[in-house]
Write a protein that holds these residues in place. Structure first.
Motif, PDB file in Angstrom:
ATOM      1  N   GLN A 179      33.680  32.467  51.911  1.00 46.01           N
ATOM      2  CA  GLN A 179      33.749  33.332  52.238  1.00 46.01           C
ATOM      3  C   GLN A 179      33.615  34.135  52.734  1.00 46.01           C
ATOM      4  N   ARG A 180      32.392  34.131  53.124  1.00 44.46           N
ATOM      5  CA  ARG A 180      31.354  35.337  53.698  1.00 44.46           C
ATOM      6  C   ARG A 180      30.110  34.844  54.771  1.00 44.46           C
ATOM      7  N   THR A 191      35.262  38.503  51.279  1.00 41.82           N
ATOM      8  CA  THR A 191      35.457  38.228  51.097  1.00 41.82           C
ATOM      9  C   THR A 191      35.350  38.821  53.261  1.00 41.82           C
ATOM     10  N   ALA A 298      42.503  39.173  53.446  1.00 41.34           N
ATOM     11  CA  ALA A 298      41.036  39.179  52.937  1.00 41.34           C
ATOM     12  C   ALA A 298      41.092  40.140  51.615  1.00 41.34           C
ATOM     13  N   ASP A 302      40.062  38.083  47.775  1.00 36.18           N
ATOM     14  CA  ASP A 302      39.582  38.482  46.768  1.00 36.18           C
ATOM     15  C   ASP A 302      39.698  39.080  45.670  1.00 36.18           C
TER      16      ASP A 302
END
Length: 373
Positions: A179-180, A191, A298, A302
């Protein structure tokens, strides 16, 4: 015609040649001996000779490597949400990220056990600079994400990656992505809007939300009761708290890979969530910019990850110790608390409070985030 030779994994005709080229490489031999301790060199070679596709290699070798890691370094491996998947469908698994190699390995192990499509997985090219590691990653259906590029090069690379990911999904190939960028060091999973923006770069006439909805995003929460690389992450967290640039040592990523694979994790759980199509439609209908829409999505990802994240006694003890409270003492035993306190004592040898707080937050942040959302 876009070509992807610089980032793609192996095609089937390339697999056996790559395997046999590295069959006697010391690191590959160590992996194989770990995986098949009861087989001699001839027996292992017979297994390798049967591998003529990535699926063969994963089924005959890597599946058993991961099973051995689970046996040797965990006290239990569990999953939830996998039964909700459609085995005829490809998905984009967007996941929190704790371990360089094992996150994707564990997910694919679970997918294979549930007779689902295994993933092609994004990996930073900074992690596979050694030729053996690059070959092994391509044998495991990893594709490369270019790092350390100029802004212009990064834009072109991101567009290419977006096209490649959509191409794979259209070919019924599932994808895993973090996600990152990079692992979450502090346990505070977020995210990155930029990841979603990259995924939607090749959207054509579709809106950004319509494009992402078509990818069938599945949020993933990976939860380790103990992170075997926790102490390796503390120096970077301290540097960040002091607003000092952190420079990795030359072997830092490799050390993290080895400790992550072999270090004790106690229990491991992987949860799959879901995003209803209405989420994308609701965000899409709002009179806000695409960037704001991506930020809202995002946050929804999350929210899902926090909701499905499996909290262990280590997380709850860390929360109580960090906040000097007894809020969750009903959910863990005195033995759990002593075990975690001993872990702190063994790992935090410096007297600085920043080191201790950084270590505690690494485990407490999943609790904090679950409470917020």
């Amino acid at each position: 015609m876009q070509t992807f030779d610089d980032i793609r994994f192996y095609d089937a005709p390339e697999v056996n040649g790559a395997i046999m080229e590295y069959a006697r490489h010391p690191m590959f031999r160590a992996l194989l001996q770990f995986t098949f301790p009861d087989k001699d060199e001839k027996g292992i070679l017979e297994i390798l000779e049967k591998c003529h596709s990535i699926e063969d290699f994963q089924n005959y070798v890597i599946y058993y490597s991961v099973a051995k890691v689970i046996e040797k370094s965990t006290e239990g491996f569990s999953t939830s949400g996998f039964d909700n998947l459609d085995r005829t469908q490809s998905y984009l698994y967007l996941s929190n990220h704790r371990d360089i190699i094992l996150d994707t390995s564990f997910i694919n192990f679970a997918l294979l056990n549930h007779e689902q499509i295994m993933t092609a997985s994004a990996i930073g090219d900074n992690l596979v600079k050694k030729s053996f590691l690059l070959t092994l990653s391509k044998l495991n259906r990893n594709f490369l994400v270019r790092r350390s590029l100029s802004p212009r090069e990064m834009l072109a690379s991101s567009k290419k990656l977006s096209i490649y990911i959509q191409t794979l999904l259209s070919e019924k190939q599932s994808i895993w992505m973090a996600q990152r960028e990079g692992r979450t060091k502090d346990g505070n999973d977020r995210t990155q809007q930029g990841v979603l923006k990259m995924l939607a770069m090749n959207r054509g006439q579709d809106s950004v939300m319509t494009c992402l909805k078509k990818m069938r995003i599945v949020p993933v929460a990976i939860s380790y009761e103990f992170d075997p690389t926790d102490i390796l992450k503390v120096p970077e967290l301290i540097a960040k708290s002091e607003d000092v640039e952190y420079v990795k040592s030359s072997n830092e990523d490799f050390n993290s890979i080895m400790r992550g694979a072999l270090g004790s994790k106690k229990r491991v759980h992987i949860s799959l969530g879901s995003l209803d199509d209405s989420i994308f439609d609701t965000i899409d209908a709002k009179p806000i910019s695409d960037n704001d829409k991506l930020q809202e999505l995002a946050q929804e990802i999350d929210r899902c990850i926090y909701g499905i994240y499996k909290l262990w006694p280590s997380n709850l003890v860390a929360y109580d110790l960090y906040n000097n409270t007894t809020k969750y003492e009903h959910a863990y035993t005195e033995r759990d608390k002593r075990s975690f306190e001993r872990r702190i004592e063994r790992r935090i040898t410096t007297e600085t409070e920043v080191a201790r707080e950084s270590f505690l937050l690494m485990y407490a942040n999943p609790v904090i985030n679950k409470e917020k959302f």
